[in-house]
Design a protein around this motif. Structure first.
Motif, PDB file in Angstrom:
ATOM      1  N   HIS A 433     -10.235   4.224  12.002  1.00  0.00           N
ATOM      2  CA  HIS A 433      -8.979   3.478  12.090  1.00  0.00           C
ATOM      3  C   HIS A 433      -7.833   4.321  11.534  1.00  0.00           C
ATOM      4  CE1 HIS A 433      -5.865   0.508  11.017  1.00  0.00           C
ATOM      5  NE2 HIS A 433      -6.372  -0.243  11.982  1.00  0.00           N
ATOM      6  N   PHE A 434      -8.127   5.125  10.519  1.00  0.00           N
ATOM      7  CA  PHE A 434      -7.129   6.039   9.956  1.00  0.00           C
ATOM      8  C   PHE A 434      -6.406   6.837  11.045  1.00  0.00           C
ATOM      9  CE2 PHE A 434      -9.805   5.928   6.054  1.00  0.00           C
ATOM     10  CZ  PHE A 434      -8.818   5.804   5.093  1.00  0.00           C
ATOM     11  N   SER A 435      -7.189   7.249  12.076  1.00  0.00           N
ATOM     12  CA  SER A 435      -6.634   8.150  13.086  1.00  0.00           C
ATOM     13  C   SER A 435      -5.546   7.500  13.925  1.00  0.00           C
ATOM     14  CB  SER A 435      -7.742   8.657  14.009  1.00  0.00           C
ATOM     15  OG  SER A 435      -8.699   9.365  13.253  1.00  0.00           O
ATOM     16  N   LEU A 502      -7.070  -4.211   5.628  1.00  0.00           N
ATOM     17  CA  LEU A 502      -5.616  -4.465   5.658  1.00  0.00           C
ATOM     18  C   LEU A 502      -4.845  -3.188   5.975  1.00  0.00           C
ATOM     19  CD1 LEU A 502      -5.546  -6.530   2.307  1.00  0.00           C
ATOM     20  CD2 LEU A 502      -5.405  -7.539   4.588  1.00  0.00           C
ATOM     21  N   ARG A 503      -5.485  -2.289   6.682  1.00  0.00           N
ATOM     22  CA  ARG A 503      -4.873  -0.970   6.904  1.00  0.00           C
ATOM     23  C   ARG A 503      -3.694  -1.038   7.877  1.00  0.00           C
ATOM     24  NH1 ARG A 503      -7.545   2.610   4.205  1.00  0.00           N
ATOM     25  NH2 ARG A 503      -9.793   2.430   3.947  1.00  0.00           N
ATOM     26  N   PRO A 504      -2.796  -0.049   7.731  1.00  0.00           N
ATOM     27  CA  PRO A 504      -1.553  -0.080   8.517  1.00  0.00           C
ATOM     28  C   PRO A 504      -1.569   0.694   9.829  1.00  0.00           C
ATOM     29  CG  PRO A 504      -1.423   1.633   6.847  1.00  0.00           C
ATOM     30  CD  PRO A 504      -2.768   0.966   6.678  1.00  0.00           C
ATOM     31  N   GLU A 505      -2.531   1.606  10.032  1.00  0.00           N
ATOM     32  CA  GLU A 505      -2.302   2.655  11.034  1.00  0.00           C
ATOM     33  C   GLU A 505      -2.090   2.134  12.454  1.00  0.00           C
ATOM     34  OE1 GLU A 505      -4.753   2.740   8.755  1.00  0.00           O
ATOM     35  OE2 GLU A 505      -4.230   4.436   7.460  1.00  0.00           O
ATOM     36  N   ALA A 506      -2.798   1.078  12.850  1.00  0.00           N
ATOM     37  CA  ALA A 506      -2.588   0.586  14.217  1.00  0.00           C
ATOM     38  C   ALA A 506      -1.181  -0.002  14.361  1.00  0.00           C
ATOM     39  CB  ALA A 506      -3.645  -0.456  14.569  1.00  0.00           C
ATOM     40  N   ALA A 567       3.233  -1.879   1.187  1.00  0.00           N
ATOM     41  CA  ALA A 567       3.991  -0.654   1.477  1.00  0.00           C
ATOM     42  C   ALA A 567       4.089  -0.403   2.969  1.00  0.00           C
ATOM     43  CB  ALA A 567       3.325   0.545   0.805  1.00  0.00           C
ATOM     44  N   GLU A 568       2.953  -0.605   3.669  1.00  0.00           N
ATOM     45  CA  GLU A 568       2.881  -0.129   5.050  1.00  0.00           C
ATOM     46  C   GLU A 568       2.641  -1.234   6.075  1.00  0.00           C
ATOM     47  OE1 GLU A 568       0.905   3.745   5.673  1.00  0.00           O
ATOM     48  OE2 GLU A 568      -0.193   3.257   3.854  1.00  0.00           O
ATOM     49  N   THR A 569       1.539  -1.965   5.887  1.00  0.00           N
ATOM     50  CA  THR A 569       1.083  -2.866   6.948  1.00  0.00           C
ATOM     51  C   THR A 569       2.151  -3.909   7.284  1.00  0.00           C
ATOM     52  OG1 THR A 569      -1.107  -2.541   5.984  1.00  0.00           O
ATOM     53  CG2 THR A 569      -0.905  -4.241   7.675  1.00  0.00           C
ATOM     54  N   ASN A 591       7.062   8.666   5.028  1.00  0.00           N
ATOM     55  CA  ASN A 591       5.930   9.420   4.480  1.00  0.00           C
ATOM     56  C   ASN A 591       4.642   8.711   4.883  1.00  0.00           C
ATOM     57  OD1 ASN A 591       5.373   7.355   2.585  1.00  0.00           O
ATOM     58  ND2 ASN A 591       5.151   8.777   0.881  1.00  0.00           N
ATOM     59  N   THR A 592       3.508   9.248   4.499  1.00  0.00           N
ATOM     60  CA  THR A 592       2.253   8.693   4.996  1.00  0.00           C
ATOM     61  C   THR A 592       1.943   7.319   4.410  1.00  0.00           C
ATOM     62  OG1 THR A 592      -0.073   9.201   5.446  1.00  0.00           O
ATOM     63  CG2 THR A 592       0.759   9.808   3.278  1.00  0.00           C
ATOM     64  N   GLU A 593       2.719   6.906   3.425  1.00  0.00           N
ATOM     65  CA  GLU A 593       2.586   5.561   2.857  1.00  0.00           C
ATOM     66  C   GLU A 593       3.700   4.659   3.397  1.00  0.00           C
ATOM     67  OE1 GLU A 593      -0.047   4.844   1.088  1.00  0.00           O
ATOM     68  OE2 GLU A 593       0.410   3.075  -0.110  1.00  0.00           O
ATOM     69  N   ALA A 594       4.350   5.094   4.475  1.00  0.00           N
ATOM     70  CA  ALA A 594       5.422   4.334   5.148  1.00  0.00           C
ATOM     71  C   ALA A 594       6.680   4.180   4.312  1.00  0.00           C
ATOM     72  CB  ALA A 594       4.921   2.966   5.616  1.00  0.00           C
TER      73      ALA A 594
END
Ligand code: DMJ
Length: 636
Positions: A433-435, A502-506, A567-569, A591-594
């Motif tokens: 999912h990170f990708s 609860l990841r943000p990447e998608a 921060a992100e999602t 940044n990578t943390e949005a």
């Protein structure tokens, strides 16, 4: 070649002699005495003078010294004192070097009043209602944190109370700041500011991950400063940067993964750092190669010899990766683990996902942050795109699903240089999912595609990957994604596994793709995910909890709420419904943390980035170097 070598050796000796001179106090009177200045930096080696002797015979250390020392010394002479030449404060009207927008210039624009009564279309009203719903949920989640966990890193969303799993840096408060500011949640911003003011102190912080602290805390503080112009955030960022400084005190130039910030000396010259608990003497690629956005922003916000050196050190680490990759990478991809001692690759796995992800993301984002003027970063990104598209990393299954595969080479750092050439490479059809950050990185790079056909191909890949990221949610009974998906068996069937964290990447991909294409589908997908989160993750306190297993129609909640949720999602879930001129990409980079950071001109003469390697390449191209393949820097 012999002459060039002699110059390099002489420079190395001179640098080492300079180090000795400063360390023994010989040169002390000729330097300024600003706390944390370059003149004080070498005091970290004062107790280790015998050790310095061994540096003279170590090639990697010699390269490190010859790179960093002269440039740091030059900058020390040229750098203004910390208070000079940047205009902080709301309406400050520009700052050092000028940027597309001045620090503190962000203003929240409320939606039109009484939207039902206006002449807005149904779509527009739906959009405003969704934006309002995400904003309200964010405030609710934030207040669930403050209700029982203010002063702690994260809240336990089910049992209540706080947990310090990020060193005790009030991580959720700092990580939330930029989101709360963007949403105009003034009362919540004030509460977050009070927590930071009261509880974020380097005297009480313990051992931390250098990478997580940089992207979440340093990035969060600098973003809050860029958005608001409030000097509290800049000052805390400087204190944190100072505390992180010993992380870069290594032989290879790759930073230590962990440091006890409470043990850092007041000028940042000494501290207690160590290896990663789970990867021995190896460093993870994302951890060593993606801190430059934050360190550059810090050096820009508070110019001083120390922050300048941190910037140079964070970029020199990328330079080490780049140099090692020239021999052991695979078409722009780089193995995910490196030896801290000398930068050797210690794994044969290459992936765009964890634990490498943000290294690749920061190549193109550093290019954007520096005003699109640093060819080294762009050339590295173009190499990555070649590997992804021509090297078999991007793969479309028999059923039409596109994923980013990982690559295994026959030997660690083997690249394509093994006896069997590209037959030494095997692929693993599994994507984290990170990708899903990758489509956003492609969008950031679109304008740099060498030809219109390349641009179309890149955008098409971004679309297909984003569709797969959406499928991770849409094909799951809960509507929420697990940690990874793989294509299994001869028919390459889709298999997803893992919890929902609860990841943000998608959502990050949906946001960037909406900005790039204007296709309303990405807003719909965001809304689907947001509703599923509210349905399955909401707890009685109003917080959102992770799920133990995503592939379940009645998933079980986990008592975890990562700070990146706020921060992100939720930020990306909100921004996709915002006006496209909020945080325009010509002026801001996430940044990578949005955390949005201002685009700034590159610091240092000639861009200052990865310069020593550039010079080596120029020397090679001129026939004065020591051989090896040169990058096509400068052609793009
Ligand atoms: C975040 O902390 C950052 O996005 C980081 O780069 C890796 N992923 C987590 C969230 O999934």
């Amino acid at each position: 070649m012999v002459a060039a070598h002699r110059v390099a050796v002489a420079a190395c000796l001179a640098a080492a002699v300079a180090a000795f001179a400063v360390a023994t106090g010989v040169a002390a009177t000729s330097h300024n005495t600003i706390p944390g200045s370059v003149s004080e930096w070498p005091s970290s080696v004062t107790q280790a003078q015998p050790f310095l002797l061994s540096l003279l015979s170590h090639p990697v250390a010699c390269r490190w010294l010859t790179r960093l020392w002269p440039s740091a010394a030059a900058v020390a002479a040229a750098a203004p004192p910390p208070s000079v030449s940047f205009a902080a404060g709301i309406g400050g009207g520009g700052h050092a070097g000028g940027t597309a927008e001045p620090i503190g210039s962000f203003r929240y624009r409320p939606p039109p009043f009484d939207v039902e009564a206006t002449s807005l279309s149904l779509d527009e009203r739906t959009n405003l209602a969704r934006r309002a719903a995400v904003r309200a949920a964010t405030s609710r989640v934030w207040r669930a944190y403050t209700a029982t966990a203010a002063g702690w890193d994260e809240v336990r969303p089910i049992s209540g109370g706080g947990v310090n799993n990020l060193g005790g840096m009030v991580a959720t408060a700092v990580d939330s700041l930029s989101t709360l500011m963007l949403m105009g949640l003034e009362e919540d911003v004030a509460a977050a500011r009070a927590i930071v003011d009261r509880s974020l102190s380097m005297d009480t912080v313990g051992e931390v991950s250098v990478f997580e602290t940089t992207i979440r805390i340093l990035g969060g503080l600098l973003s809050a400063y860029h958005l608001s112009g409030d000097g509290l955030y800049r000052d805390r960022a400087v204190a944190l940067g100072t505390a992180l400084a010993p992380a870069f005190d290594t032989l290879s130039g790759l930073p230590w993964p962990r440091c006890d910030l409470n043990e850092t000396s007041a000028d940042g010259s000494r501290g207690s750092c160590r290896v990663h608990p789970t990867s021995g003497d190896s460093a993870l690629l994302a951890e060593v190669g993606s801190m430059q956005l934050e360190m550059r922003a810090l050096a820009h916000a508070a110019p001083s010899p120390l922050t300048t050196r941190l910037r140079a050190a964070s970029e020199a680490a990328v330079g080490v990766v780049r140099q090692m990759a020239a021999a052991g990478g695979y078409m722009g991809l780089v193995p995910s683990h490196m030896a801290l001692a000398d930068g050797r690759f210690t794994t044969n796995l290459m992936t765009l996902g964890a634990p490498a992800d943000s290294y690749f993301e920061y190549l193109i984002k550093a290019w954007v942050q520096g005003g699109r003027s640093e060819p080294a970063y762009l050339a590295m990104w173009h190499d990555v795109m070649r590997g992804v598209l021509r090297g078999g990393v991007a793969h479309t299954s028999l059923r039409g699903d596109t994923i980013l595969r990982s690559v295994l080479t026959a030997t660690a750092g083997g690249g394509l240089h093994g006896p069997n050439g590209d037959r030494d490479v095997t692929f693993i059809a599994r994507m984290d999912h990170f990708s899903c950050y990758f489509p956003g990185a492609i969008v950031a790079a679109l304008d740099t595609a060498p030809t219109p056909a390349d641009r179309d191909e890149w955008l098409d890949l971004a679309r297909r990957l984003t569709a797969s990221c959406h499928a991770m949610y849409a094909r799951s009974p809960s509507g929420l994604a697990g940690e990874h998906v793989r294509l299994a068996g001869l028919d390459e069937s889709w298999r997803m596994a893992g919890g929902y964290h609860l990841r943000p990447e998608a959502l990050e991909a949906f946001f960037h793709m909406y900005r790039a294409t204007g296709d309303p589908m990405y807003r719909e997908w965001t809304w689907e995910v947001f509703q599923a989160m509210e349905h399955h993750c909401k707890t009685p306190s109003g917080a959102l909890a992770a799920l133990k297993v995503a592939r379940a129609s009645r998933p079980v909640q986990d008592d975890i709420m990562h700070s990146f949720l706020l921060a992100e999602t939720l930020k990306y879930a909100y921004l996709v419904f915002e006006e496209p001129d909020v945080l325009p990409t010509r002026a801001w980079v996430f940044n990578t943390e949005a955390h949005p950071l201002l685009v700034t001109p590159p610091l240092g003469e000639g861009g200052g980035l990865l310069r020593p390697i550039e010079e080596e390449e120029v020397a090679r191209a001129d026939g004065h170097g020591d051989g090896g393949a040169a990058h096509d820097v400068g052609e793009l």
